[in-house]
Design an enzyme around this catalytic site. Structure first.
Site, PDB file in Angstrom:
ATOM      1  CE  LYS A   1      65.157 -30.383  58.272  1.00  0.00           C
ATOM      2  NZ  LYS A   1      66.228 -29.389  58.576  1.00  0.00           N
TER       3      LYS A   1
ATOM      4  CB  ALA B   1      59.655 -19.472  51.703  1.00  0.00           C
TER       5      ALA B   1
ATOM      6  N   GLY C   1      62.178 -24.192  52.121  1.00  0.00           N
ATOM      7  CA  GLY C   1      62.646 -24.831  50.897  1.00  0.00           C
ATOM      8  C   GLY C   1      63.246 -26.201  51.090  1.00  0.00           C
TER       9      GLY C   1
ATOM     10  CG  ASN D   1      57.538 -34.866  54.685  1.00  0.00           C
ATOM     11  OD1 ASN D   1      58.158 -34.365  53.751  1.00  0.00           O
ATOM     12  ND2 ASN D   1      56.245 -34.686  54.861  1.00  0.00           N
TER      13      ASN D   1
ATOM     14  CB  CYS E   1      57.937 -31.363  45.836  1.00  0.00           C
ATOM     15  SG  CYS E   1      58.282 -31.656  47.557  1.00  0.00           S
TER      16      CYS E   1
ATOM     17  CB  ILE F   1      45.524 -28.817  54.512  1.00  0.00           C
ATOM     18  CG1 ILE F   1      45.573 -27.767  55.627  1.00  0.00           C
ATOM     19  CG2 ILE F   1      44.098 -29.189  54.157  1.00  0.00           C
ATOM     20  CD1 ILE F   1      44.936 -26.415  55.281  1.00  0.00           C
TER      21      ILE F   1
ATOM     22  N   GLY G   1      46.561 -28.748  60.579  1.00  0.00           N
ATOM     23  CA  GLY G   1      46.340 -27.388  60.109  1.00  0.00           C
ATOM     24  C   GLY G   1      45.702 -26.545  61.196  1.00  0.00           C
TER      25      GLY G   1
ATOM     26  CB  THR H   1      52.273 -23.480  63.647  1.00  0.00           C
ATOM     27  OG1 THR H   1      52.440 -23.615  62.228  1.00  0.00           O
ATOM     28  CG2 THR H   1      52.692 -22.094  64.068  1.00  0.00           C
TER      29      THR H   1
END
Length: 303
Positions: free
Chosen positions: A45, A70, A72, A99, A130, A191, A243, A266
């Site tokens: 993460k 979102a 964040g 990452n 970002c 992406i 993606g 996902t």
């Protein structure tokens, strides 16, 4: 069994299947579901220089064939990662990749410098989506100049494999890809999520606390596939595709479009064992079509 090995710069992967940042935790969370050593790599993460609380709830929403998030970049900062997380994951028998995110170039550079000293982290993935707080919140990755500046600065501080994750929320993604290649990137991954939103019609309010969020999942695949195909033709460095990859066939399509490796995102939320199923599916495809190695199908789309 076909040869599934691929190289991303000087980074050697036992197969082309990695996990996308933010969808697989630090890897250890999935150890009960799969043999982590089977993966080509695990991208953990997003990690920032300082602790981030993330955005207020609600920060996730389902969409048809996908999801909005979102979150964040909620994390406890790079020093917590070094002290608490790294000792637990450093001996997982695959490429553990961090990452890296930031709000200013100096943040990126300092975080990358710290991770550079970790012996069992052979690569970083630079998230340039970002917001640059010194430029009014515009993301580094939406202009060639901004993207090149952050990559060039990190390149001077980071001496292992540098993968740069590209934003799709641009007019011409090939321009950004060429800019980061010239600035020293060893590879590009794409992406990142597409900007979207959801509305609660009954209450006439946005579903997400931030109004907009990043869309991922099966619905974004055609856009991701197109962008990977374009970028693979525009740069000489390896491309990592992601993606909307939900199956082995999806992954193979990205390889045919020119990706040297893929990331699964996902889909991990739907089936925590999907990554190894995709590895097996790629091998089965290669066997059925009489290919000796996965490299034989990279960029093999016939037009």
């Amino acid at each position: 069994m076909a040869n599934l090995k691929v190289n991303i710069g000087s980074l050697s992967l036992k197969n082309p299947v990695m996990t996308a940042s933010g969808t697989f935790g630090y890897g250890e969370e999935f150890a009960d579901f799969i043999d982590l050593s089977r993966l080509g790599g695990i991208i953990v993460k997003g990690t920032t220089l300082h602790k981030r609380e993330g955005n207020p709830y609600p920060r996730m929403a389902e969409t048809p064939m996908g999801m909005l998030n979102a979150v964040g970049l909620q994390n406890k900062g790079v020093h917590h990662f070094v002290d608490e997380i790294y000792p637990r994951i450093k001996d997982i028998d695959t490429n553990m990749i961090v990452n890296v995110s930031g709000s200013a170039i100096d943040d990126y550079v300092e975080t990358a410098s710290i991770i550079n000293e970790l012996a069992n982290i052979p690569a970083i993935e630079l998230n340039i989506s970002c917001p640059n707080v010194k430029q009014g919140g515009m993301a580094f990755g939406v202009t060639a100049k901004g993207a090149a500046e952050v990559v060039s600065a990190v390149r001077k501080a980071y001496h292992k494999t540098l993968i740069v994750k590209l934003s799709p929320n641009v007019t011409d993604i090939t321009e950004i890809a060429r800019a980061v290649e010239s600035a020293g990137a060893d590879s590009v991954s794409l992406i990142n999520t597409l900007l979207g939103m959801a509305i609660d019609a009954e209450h006439r309010k946005p579903v997400l606390s931030t109004v907009t969020g990043g869309m991922s999942g099966a619905a974004v695949k055609p856009i991701a596939l197109r962008m990977v195909w374009q970028v693979a033709k525009a740069v000489k460095i390896p491309v990592v595709g992601l993606g909307g990859i939900m199956s082995a066939t999806d992954a193979i399509e990205f390889l045919l479009a020119g990706a040297s490796a893929v990331e699964i995102g996902t889909a991990n939320f739907i089936d925590p064992s999907i990554t190894v199923k995709i590895i097996d599916g790629i091998n089965d495809y290669l066997d059925r079509h009489h290919f000796n190695a996965v490299q034989d199908i990279v960029g093999a789309l016939e037009i």
